[in-house]
Scaffold this motif. Sequence first.
Motif, PDB file in Angstrom:
ATOM      1  N   LYS A  62       0.850  -1.182   0.000  1.00 39.36           N
ATOM      2  CA  LYS A  62       0.000   0.000   0.000  1.00 39.36           C
ATOM      3  C   LYS A  62       0.890   1.238   0.000  1.00 39.36           C
ATOM      4  O   LYS A  62       1.429   1.624   1.038  1.00 39.36           O
ATOM      5  CB  LYS A  62      -0.927   0.019   1.230  1.00 39.36           C
ATOM      6  N   PRO A  63       1.084   1.882  -1.168  1.00 41.54           N
ATOM      7  CA  PRO A  63       1.904   3.098  -1.177  1.00 41.54           C
ATOM      8  C   PRO A  63       1.190   4.217  -0.418  1.00 41.54           C
ATOM      9  O   PRO A  63      -0.034   4.244  -0.323  1.00 41.54           O
ATOM     10  CB  PRO A  63       2.012   3.420  -2.675  1.00 41.54           C
ATOM     11  N   THR A  64       1.979   5.140   0.101  1.00 32.33           N
ATOM     12  CA  THR A  64       1.384   6.241   0.869  1.00 32.33           C
ATOM     13  C   THR A  64       0.879   7.354  -0.024  1.00 32.33           C
ATOM     14  O   THR A  64       0.267   8.311   0.474  1.00 32.33           O
ATOM     15  CB  THR A  64       2.413   6.800   1.856  1.00 32.33           C
ATOM     16  N   ALA A  65       1.109   7.270  -1.328  1.00 40.21           N
ATOM     17  CA  ALA A  65       0.586   8.272  -2.265  1.00 40.21           C
ATOM     18  C   ALA A  65       0.178   7.570  -3.558  1.00 40.21           C
ATOM     19  O   ALA A  65       0.863   6.677  -4.039  1.00 40.21           O
ATOM     20  CB  ALA A  65       1.624   9.347  -2.556  1.00 40.21           C
ATOM     21  N   LYS A  66      -0.953   7.971  -4.114  1.00 35.99           N
ATOM     22  CA  LYS A  66      -1.449   7.399  -5.361  1.00 35.99           C
ATOM     23  C   LYS A  66      -0.710   8.029  -6.538  1.00 35.99           C
ATOM     24  O   LYS A  66      -0.453   9.221  -6.565  1.00 35.99           O
ATOM     25  CB  LYS A  66      -2.954   7.659  -5.509  1.00 35.99           C
ATOM     26  N   ALA A  67      -0.371   7.217  -7.541  1.00 31.40           N
ATOM     27  CA  ALA A  67       0.270   7.705  -8.760  1.00 31.40           C
ATOM     28  C   ALA A  67      -0.118   6.796  -9.914  1.00 31.40           C
ATOM     29  O   ALA A  67      -0.497   5.641  -9.708  1.00 31.40           O
ATOM     30  CB  ALA A  67       1.787   7.733  -8.602  1.00 31.40           C
ATOM     31  N   GLU A  68      -0.057   7.336 -11.140  1.00 26.37           N
ATOM     32  CA  GLU A  68      -0.385   6.516 -12.309  1.00 26.37           C
ATOM     33  C   GLU A  68       0.660   5.440 -12.544  1.00 26.37           C
ATOM     34  O   GLU A  68       0.355   4.359 -13.030  1.00 26.37           O
ATOM     35  CB  GLU A  68      -0.502   7.408 -13.549  1.00 26.37           C
ATOM     36  N   CYS A  69       1.925   5.747 -12.201  1.00 26.45           N
ATOM     37  CA  CYS A  69       2.977   4.751 -12.336  1.00 26.45           C
ATOM     38  C   CYS A  69       4.069   5.035 -11.308  1.00 26.45           C
ATOM     39  O   CYS A  69       4.126   6.127 -10.729  1.00 26.45           O
ATOM     40  CB  CYS A  69       3.552   4.723 -13.762  1.00 26.45           C
ATOM     41  N   TYR A  70       4.919   4.016 -11.108  1.00 23.87           N
ATOM     42  CA  TYR A  70       5.958   4.089 -10.092  1.00 23.87           C
ATOM     43  C   TYR A  70       7.290   3.624 -10.681  1.00 23.87           C
ATOM     44  O   TYR A  70       7.326   2.785 -11.586  1.00 23.87           O
ATOM     45  CB  TYR A  70       5.613   3.194  -8.886  1.00 23.87           C
ATOM     46  N   HIS A  71       8.379   4.216 -10.141  1.00 21.83           N
ATOM     47  CA  HIS A  71       9.710   3.693 -10.449  1.00 21.83           C
ATOM     48  C   HIS A  71      10.017   2.566  -9.459  1.00 21.83           C
ATOM     49  O   HIS A  71       9.943   2.762  -8.248  1.00 21.83           O
ATOM     50  CB  HIS A  71      10.770   4.789 -10.309  1.00 21.83           C
ATOM     51  N   LEU A  72      10.341   1.390  -9.994  1.00 22.91           N
ATOM     52  CA  LEU A  72      10.742   0.256  -9.161  1.00 22.91           C
ATOM     53  C   LEU A  72      12.263   0.135  -9.231  1.00 22.91           C
ATOM     54  O   LEU A  72      12.825  -0.082 -10.307  1.00 22.91           O
ATOM     55  CB  LEU A  72      10.083  -1.038  -9.655  1.00 22.91           C
ATOM     56  N   HIS A 126      12.986  -4.281  -3.001  1.00 20.98           N
ATOM     57  CA  HIS A 126      12.180  -3.629  -4.040  1.00 20.98           C
ATOM     58  C   HIS A 126      11.675  -2.293  -3.495  1.00 20.98           C
ATOM     59  O   HIS A 126      10.895  -2.261  -2.536  1.00 20.98           O
ATOM     60  CB  HIS A 126      10.995  -4.503  -4.435  1.00 20.98           C
ATOM     61  N   VAL A 127      12.101  -1.200  -4.118  1.00 23.74           N
ATOM     62  CA  VAL A 127      11.714   0.144  -3.673  1.00 23.74           C
ATOM     63  C   VAL A 127      10.830   0.781  -4.751  1.00 23.74           C
ATOM     64  O   VAL A 127      11.235   0.895  -5.913  1.00 23.74           O
ATOM     65  CB  VAL A 127      12.951   1.023  -3.435  1.00 23.74           C
ATOM     66  N   TYR A 128       9.603   1.143  -4.390  1.00 19.73           N
ATOM     67  CA  TYR A 128       8.667   1.794  -5.303  1.00 19.73           C
ATOM     68  C   TYR A 128       8.566   3.273  -4.940  1.00 19.73           C
ATOM     69  O   TYR A 128       8.238   3.626  -3.799  1.00 19.73           O
ATOM     70  CB  TYR A 128       7.278   1.162  -5.225  1.00 19.73           C
ATOM     71  N   LEU A 129       8.835   4.149  -5.910  1.00 16.08           N
ATOM     72  CA  LEU A 129       8.711   5.596  -5.711  1.00 16.08           C
ATOM     73  C   LEU A 129       7.830   6.168  -6.818  1.00 16.08           C
ATOM     74  O   LEU A 129       7.978   5.780  -7.994  1.00 16.08           O
ATOM     75  CB  LEU A 129      10.091   6.261  -5.751  1.00 16.08           C
ATOM     76  N   PRO A 130       6.904   7.089  -6.498  1.00 14.55           N
ATOM     77  CA  PRO A 130       6.024   7.658  -7.533  1.00 14.55           C
ATOM     78  C   PRO A 130       6.826   8.272  -8.677  1.00 14.55           C
ATOM     79  O   PRO A 130       7.840   8.944  -8.449  1.00 14.55           O
ATOM     80  CB  PRO A 130       5.228   8.724  -6.767  1.00 14.55           C
ATOM     81  N   ALA A 131       6.379   8.010  -9.918  1.00  9.45           N
ATOM     82  CA  ALA A 131       7.079   8.559 -11.092  1.00  9.45           C
ATOM     83  C   ALA A 131       6.567   9.974 -11.387  1.00  9.45           C
ATOM     84  O   ALA A 131       5.437  10.303 -11.060  1.00  9.45           O
ATOM     85  CB  ALA A 131       6.861   7.658 -12.303  1.00  9.45           C
TER      86      ALA A 131
END
Length: 586
Positions: A506-516, A581-586
Amino acid sequence: MENIYEDLPTYAFLQGGGEMGELIRTYDWSSCPLQTPDQWPSSLKTIIPLILHAKVPMFVWWGNELIQFYNDAYRDLLVAGGRHPHFLGKSAYQCWPESWGIIKPLIDQVLEGEGVYMENLLIPHYRYGTLLDSYWTFGYSPIYDEENHPVGVLVNCTETTQTVVSQQQLEISEAFSQQIFHSSPVAKCVFMGENMVIQMVNDSMLTLLGRDRSIIGKTFMEVVPELTVTPLMGRLRQVLATGETYIQPEEKQELIRFGQPYTGYYHYTCSVLKNEIGEHTGVIVAVIEITDQVRIRQQVEEREAQYRDLSEHLEQVVKFRTEELEASNEELVSSNEELQDLNKQLQLANDRLQQFAYVASHDLQEPLRKIQTFSSLLSQKYEQQFDESGLMMLSRMYKAGEQMSTLINDLLAYSRLISPSDEFNTISLQQIIASVLETLELTIEQSGAIISIEPLPTVRGDAMQLGQLFQNLISNALKFTKKDQMPRISIAAELVLEKDFPKSLKPTAKAECYHLIRVKDEGVGFDSKYASRIFGVFERLHTKQEFAGTGIGLAICQRVVENHGGAIYAESEVNKGATFHVYLPA
């Protein structure tokens, strides 16, 4: 420029013939069983100019070795397979080993004096290193010597792969269309000509009309004479004549279904059919019975009158409900105000917590420094007065002080991450990683670590926090390595759509895509059942004697990622390394 061919012999029968004529004239035939062209049999000298000047693809296989000659038109087919000019002067088997099982019996038949003609024959062969199916139409004819014995094969050929494949696709498409037509739940019928002769009908239409397949080939009015009095036949002919589609959303029809009178309501569409030159040849009709829907609507209309008397009562009920809703809205506004107050109190508490953590760490560091200083002075100044046990205690005291100092600094760093940074900028992760590697340069050199880094994206974030994130991850990868093993670390990134985001995260911010971003090592790893536990404060899976550390590093990593609107998780097996695995909003 000097002509490199000026010393080569010329042969009158080989003059002209385009590129292949030139190649045949300059080819070194001395090492071939045929020897030089002046020694060739007269029948070969006759047939070679014939194929060289032909505008259609032709080639010759000559003699027991089936030596291959070909013209410019056939050369174009070989170029696509990367086989020109290597096939000139080679045996047929050398040229076509992948299809030898198909063409060899045909060659044998021709060399017995019997010609061969094939249409669209499947002959697989290599093109640019890949074995592909191809189709050919060709004729094999025997070539006779002066004693009328077959000594070679003359081939006329045309590749028909595109035509055959297109025909196969057309047949598949037509079969698919037929399947759709007959399996459709919508009743369909095809009429041809002015008299509307039934050419094709599906089972749904037969059920709707109450007929069987014997109606095919008969006119529409022969099949359903009860519709003669309706305008339906005129509409069909109008569509045939004008090409304009006719749509009837609802129409009542009186039919004889399975020998019994039946009244039904139908929605139908009539569309023109055209041949390949655009002429109108027939009409296709699609029908949906809506009898049930119409009768339900009629029942609804009858009952609407009954409900009109209740409208005044309903208005009163609506008014009462509206007042209740307004009251609920007022309560909701009040609740929102309370929530805002709670958020302010939470922010104030976070600020105070950060202030307390800073003061507490400062107050703890001062006496800790004194402990370290005095223990160091004792060991230096009074070294001779302490036995080995005493010196060991002083050393352990000093090391414990160092560990306590590291723990306090880590706690202070973690407390500063409680609230997200307000100063987000565009940050190059490539530069962040480069800075981290520079900081860890000595450790990397001492361990002999090999670190591979693929191109990394830019993100919106706080450079200091992102530096903490990747320094902790890379430090762990360097630290948790088997003894006598050189660390191997890889860092890579890819773009992931929001719909492909792992369901468990569950990311803390919604985004259309993420950098993994993946940080992978080949170290000691850990049991996968601890994958979520490792991100807790003070959580350790190894003793301090095995691997040093405070157990706060991964908690800092998780806090940084959450502050940036993302998520983090780890995958691992014991002694098989770990991947973060690190997901950051793009």
